[in-house]
Scaffold this motif. Structure first.
Motif, PDB file in Angstrom:
ATOM      1  N   LYS A 266       0.863  -1.415   0.001  1.00  0.00           N
ATOM      2  CA  LYS A 266       0.134   0.152   0.325  1.00  0.00           C
ATOM      3  C   LYS A 266       0.951   1.164   0.544  1.00  0.00           C
ATOM      4  O   LYS A 266       2.013   1.664  -0.004  1.00  0.00           O
ATOM      5  CB  LYS A 266      -0.671   0.153   0.885  1.00  0.00           C
ATOM      6  N   LYS A 267       0.179   2.348   0.096  1.00  0.00           N
ATOM      7  CA  LYS A 267       0.991   3.834   0.200  1.00  0.00           C
ATOM      8  C   LYS A 267       1.855   3.719   0.637  1.00  0.00           C
ATOM      9  O   LYS A 267       2.866   4.933   0.766  1.00  0.00           O
ATOM     10  CB  LYS A 267       0.074   4.516  -0.288  1.00  0.00           C
TER      11      LYS A 267
ATOM     12  N   PHE B 159       8.644   2.781  -6.684  1.00  0.00           N
ATOM     13  CA  PHE B 159       8.218   2.282  -6.915  1.00  0.00           C
ATOM     14  C   PHE B 159       7.631   3.106  -8.086  1.00  0.00           C
ATOM     15  O   PHE B 159       7.143   2.271  -9.160  1.00  0.00           O
ATOM     16  CB  PHE B 159       7.476   0.846  -7.026  1.00  0.00           C
ATOM     17  N   GLN B 160       6.770   3.955  -7.895  1.00  0.00           N
ATOM     18  CA  GLN B 160       5.552   4.255  -8.979  1.00  0.00           C
ATOM     19  C   GLN B 160       6.871   4.972  -9.601  1.00  0.00           C
ATOM     20  O   GLN B 160       6.539   5.473 -10.461  1.00  0.00           O
ATOM     21  CB  GLN B 160       5.056   5.786  -8.203  1.00  0.00           C
ATOM     22  N   LEU B 161       7.940   5.218  -9.152  1.00  0.00           N
ATOM     23  CA  LEU B 161       8.433   6.185 -10.425  1.00  0.00           C
ATOM     24  C   LEU B 161       9.342   5.022 -10.808  1.00  0.00           C
ATOM     25  O   LEU B 161       9.402   5.246 -12.299  1.00  0.00           O
ATOM     26  CB  LEU B 161      10.053   6.994  -9.493  1.00  0.00           C
TER      27      LEU B 161
ATOM     28  N   MET C 221      -0.193   1.552 -10.950  1.00  0.00           N
ATOM     29  CA  MET C 221      -0.132   0.921  -9.853  1.00  0.00           C
ATOM     30  C   MET C 221      -1.078   1.405  -8.672  1.00  0.00           C
ATOM     31  O   MET C 221      -1.906   2.776  -8.762  1.00  0.00           O
ATOM     32  CB  MET C 221       1.540   0.881  -8.848  1.00  0.00           C
ATOM     33  N   ALA C 222      -2.605   0.661  -8.481  1.00  0.00           N
ATOM     34  CA  ALA C 222      -4.010   0.787  -8.258  1.00  0.00           C
ATOM     35  C   ALA C 222      -3.432   0.373  -6.419  1.00  0.00           C
ATOM     36  O   ALA C 222      -3.210  -0.649  -5.709  1.00  0.00           O
ATOM     37  CB  ALA C 222      -4.427   0.153  -8.350  1.00  0.00           C
TER      38      ALA C 222
ATOM     39  N   TYR D 254      -2.623  -3.411  -5.734  1.00  0.00           N
ATOM     40  CA  TYR D 254      -1.636  -3.642  -6.989  1.00  0.00           C
ATOM     41  C   TYR D 254      -0.807  -3.158  -7.954  1.00  0.00           C
ATOM     42  O   TYR D 254      -1.086  -1.892  -8.098  1.00  0.00           O
ATOM     43  CB  TYR D 254      -2.647  -5.199  -7.732  1.00  0.00           C
ATOM     44  N   PHE D 255       0.227  -4.080  -9.027  1.00  0.00           N
ATOM     45  CA  PHE D 255       0.823  -3.824  -9.834  1.00  0.00           C
ATOM     46  C   PHE D 255       0.153  -4.365 -11.085  1.00  0.00           C
ATOM     47  O   PHE D 255      -0.145  -4.773 -11.137  1.00  0.00           O
ATOM     48  CB  PHE D 255       2.078  -4.213  -9.463  1.00  0.00           C
ATOM     49  N   PHE D 256      -0.132  -3.522 -12.238  1.00  0.00           N
ATOM     50  CA  PHE D 256      -0.401  -4.095 -13.227  1.00  0.00           C
ATOM     51  C   PHE D 256      -0.074  -3.815 -14.986  1.00  0.00           C
ATOM     52  O   PHE D 256       0.224  -2.152 -14.971  1.00  0.00           O
ATOM     53  CB  PHE D 256      -2.242  -3.904 -13.596  1.00  0.00           C
TER      54      PHE D 256
END
Lengths: 412, 418
Positions: B260-261, B269-271, B302-303, B310-312
């Motif tokens: 989670k955030k 990871f968002q980068l 990423m949601a 999760y990542f997709f």
């Protein structure tokens, strides 16, 4: 009220500035006066394919996106039957990056064979994804040639068929560029927390030296008045039978547009609309209904459509739809109903003008359609619509001789 | 003038957040009010802990929120929607796996009248059978249209595979579920969930008397009890194939459960995700669209939900190049695992993301979404400034470590449809 200032460079490029001191973002928008209507009938889909190529590098800059992203920006574009529009959103302090990029691709494209080859494939995948591999995706591919016999509105922006895109050549690309992507055929609109002098300086610096080239004079075949009812039935792999009826009406610049738009709201906007109330709730014939106007720049349409519930015959559904259409032409519209659709329009207008990008795009569209000085009159034009004009519009428009009906039946 | 040289630019400045004011109404209802709006627009969002994860029967949560304005024997749905429409109002269902509710849109001059209609309808809603039947017809048609799209088939199978079919997040409705739904289900769910204190987000320059009206309304609610809720997931790994005859394109979704955030790896990871597939110039877009022309679009994301993230990766490609496209997706994973990201690319993505923060925070409605992110994910007020700092400081080595830690093929579920 959307305020703006305008000036024209010597090469014929019109520039419009809209100041907004509340946002750290700026928008640079370039609209070109070319759309699918300007295509050769045997090479359709080209204006849109060309839009893709505009991101494939220009004379002095090999890649459009990367420098913009480096400056914190983002861009996109769209093509329709009338125009092609490009926009960049970036932090206002980096706005010169957008001037640099947009001016270089107006100056000249790189015309690389690789870009053409790849974008042909990308657009073919777009064709499949949006029009062929979706239930009801090909409705407009079928409807347009039914409605239009002469005017180039008879083909869709994506093109008539995939082979037209496959066959596009570099010669086509070059001649299209020089014919349509000249400064006199474009309008640059800049929005953000800037001063007019700065916009003038940047516009002159980056766009001033682009050769004027030729102004494109459009003369397209006029679509004659429709005099007979048209209908086509197709079978498709869809979950429900559907009906679309298109009626010709005036173009976007005509005052009739506003009446037509409100009529489409009375019929199909929201759960208290007539179609929803009568056709879904009361008669239980449809599971989905809609009505809208297309606002074409040379000729307009008002569309009504619905998905039929299982067990309802197409004939009964069509009759029920026509009853609603003809009622508007026969009976007086209650004042409260007219006020209702005007109020709904007012709310949606306030929300739609909140983002800077929407305001800037609106300025661009109104300029190219020659209505810039009326940009802020929209509300009063809608307000001027009366129940009498609604009745007149409806009795004139909703007649069989003015209709093109597409029926989509579930393939057995 | 030398057109080959780019004008100078600078990184976007720090994000200036305007957070809403918190006002405690009655019975524990919190109102978050952003009143600094330069025009007459007003959005009122009311949200309950009533998302689909709390339902015991498919579709109950979504139909309950969808039908909040469906009226009763004494007040028809028609009369309710006519009145809201007359005041130029718009009502929109808000619904996800965690939360459900309604948003009302209108102009400041009418928002009180619009709210009054809602208030009346909410007080007496009984989910009449005839209205339910109508909504079922409408929704079933949409469901069937969706069911013919490869994208939808792929997403549904992905949801099942990602969370596990028997988990609350992993529920996917089928056509039969539409036939089983009854009015009593909705009324029970309503009584169970919507009698407790909601949270209210108000964006608009409204007079104080409107706040008083909201305060009075909240007298009807029971103070919220923190919902006790937990779930364990069991993600599928490897390939799941959903056939669709005659499809011109195949939809592909590849992904895995993540954190989670509030996880220490989240920002960076968002980068990494942005580099891989999070913007137009991403590795996936460059390779699979711009080099090979396999697709109109491909992206990764990423949601994060209340209980898990999760990542997709998601795309639709020509059916004949499906396997090639999947191979290239994993090839891009491998490049991130084995090659350091160049300084040029890293600075480009950092700058792009900083600009993206500004775009996401532009205007009052966007600002409220920023706040809702902080609120619903229970993040510290420094979340965005911490995020920006983390992006500034990220190195190519750190990103390579993250790629090796998370972009692991064996950990992914790979779904194709068509």
């Amino acid at each position: 009220m959307i305020a703006f200032e305008q000036f024209t460079l010597d090469n014929g490029l019109k520039v419009i500035f809209h100041q907004d001191k509340t946002t750290p973002m700026a928008v640079v928008n370039v609209i070109y006066d070319v759309g699918a209507r300007d295509e050769n009938e045997n090479k359709t889909g080209f204006a849109h394919l060309f839009e893709h190529l505009m991101f494939g590098g220009s004379k002095n800059i090999p890649n459009f996106d990367a420098p913009l992203q480096l400056a914190g920006g983002e861009c996109n574009a769209f093509t329709n039957n009338d125009i092609t529009n490009y926009y960049d959103q970036l932090p206002v302090q980096n706005i010169e990056t957008a001037f640099w990029l947009e001016s270089d691709r107006m100056l000249e494209l790189a015309f690389t064979p690789k870009s053409l080859e790849v974008q042909r494939n990308v657009v073919i995948e777009e064709f499949k994804q949006r029009y062929l591999n979706q239930p009801y995706g090909d409705v407009w591919l079928e409807l347009r040639p039914l409605i239009y016999k002469e005017h180039p509105y008879k083909w869709a922006t994506i093109g008539k068929e995939i082979s037209h895109i496959e066959n596009a050549t570099m010669e086509d690309v070059k001649s299209f560029f020089y014919k349509h992507y000249a400064p006199p055929n474009a309008t640059l609109v800049v929005g953000g927390n800037l001063e007019l002098d700065r916009v003038k300086e940047l516009a002159e610096k980056w766009f001033g030296s682009i050769p004027s080239r030729e102004k494109y004079d459009r003369s397209l075949p006029v679509e004659p008045e429709q005099k007979e009812r048209r209908e086509k039935t197709i079978e498709r792999d869809v979950p429900a039978n559907a009906i679309y009826i298109a009626f010709r009406m005036a173009e976007r610049t005509d005052n009739e547009f506003y009446t037509g738009d409100l009529v489409s709201d009375i019929l199909g906007r929201g759960k208290s609309s007539r179609f929803y109330e009568k056709l879904i709730t009361e008669k239980k014939m449809f599971s989905q209904v809609a009505s809208y106007v297309t606002g074409g720049w040379e000729d307009g349409l008002i569309i009504v459509m619905g998905h039929l519930l299982e067990g309802i015959s197409m004939e009964d559904a069509e009759i029920a739809m026509w009853e609603e259409l003809q009622d508007l032409g026969k009976n007086d519209l209650p004042e409260r109903e007219l006020t209702k659709v005007k109020n709904k329009f007012k709310t949606s207008k306030v929300f739609s003008e909140q983002p800077l990008l929407n305001r800037v795009m609106n300025i661009a569209l109104f300029d190219r359609i020659q209505m810039l000085d009326e940009l802020n009159d929209e509300l009063s034009k809608y307000d001027a619509v009366t129940s009498t004009s609604i009745k007149e519009f409806s009795s004139k428009t909703f007649v069989h001789e003015n209709s093109s009906t597409l029926k989509i039946l579930v393939k057995k | 003038m030398n057109r080959t040289v780019a004008p100078s630019y600078s990184q976007a400045q720090d994000l200036k957040l305007v957070l809403p004011e918190k006002i405690m109404l009655n019975h524990g209802v919190a109102l978050y009010w952003l009143k600094d709006v330069p025009d007459a627009s007003v959005k009122l969002e009311i949200s309950w802990d009533a998302g689909s994860k709390y339902q015991d029967k498919h579709l109950v949560a979504s139909f309950t929120s969808k039908m909040l304005l469906s009226g009763s024997e004494n007040l028809s749905a028609k009369a309710i929607s006519e009145e809201i429409d007359f005041y130029g109002g718009y009502a929109q269902q808000e619904m996800d796996k965690d939360h459900a509710g309604i948003s009302l849109y209108g102009l400041a001059e009418n928002i009180e009248a619009i709210f009054e209609v809602f208030e009346k309808a909410f007080a007496l809603v009984s989910f009449p059978d005839s209205e339910l039947q109508k909504e079922l017809d409408i929704s079933l048609n949409k469901f069937r249209v969706e069911s013919q799209k490869v994208k939808t088939l792929c997403r549904r199978a992905f949801v099942k595979g990602l969370y596990g079919e028997n988990t609350k997040y992993g529920q996917v409705a089928s056509e039969e579920d539409f036939k089983k739904l009854q009015s009593a289900d909705l009324l029970n769910y309503f009584n169970d969930k919507y009698k407790f204190a909601p949270v209210i987000f108000l964006t608009g320059n409204v007079p104080d008397q409107f706040i008083d009206k909201l305060r009075l309304w909240t007298n009807h609610f029971k103070p919220i009890e923190q919902p006790h809720f937990s779930q364990d997931f069991s993600q599928t790994k490897g390939r799941v194939e959903i056939p669709k005859e005659g499809a011109l394109q195949s939809a592909i979704r590849i992904g895995r459960l993540m954190f989670k955030k509030d996880h220490p790896d989240y920002y960076k990871f968002q980068l990494l995700n942005t580099i891989l597939g999070g913007y137009f110039g991403s590795r996936l877009m460059t390779n699979i669209r711009e080099e090979k022309g396999y697709t109109y679009g491909i992206g990764s994301g990423m949601a994060v939900l209340q209980d898990v993230g999760y990542f997709f990766v998601s795309t639709e490609v020509g059916s004949s190049v499906k396997e090639d496209a999947i191979k290239e997706v994993f090839h891009e994973f491998d490049r991130l695992k084995n090659e350091l990201i160049s300084a040029d690319e890293l600075v480009k993505v950092k700058n792009y993301m900083l600009g993206e923060f500004l775009r996401q925070a532009d205007g009052p409605l966007h600002m409220m979404e920023i706040f809702k992110n902080i609120y619903f994910n229970r993040l510290p007020p420094t979340y965005y400034s911490d995020f920006i700092k983390a992006i500034h400081s990220a190195t190519a080595e750190e990103l390579m470590t993250l790629a090796n830690k998370y972009l692991v093929r064996d950990a992914m579920v790979e779904v194709t449809a068509g």
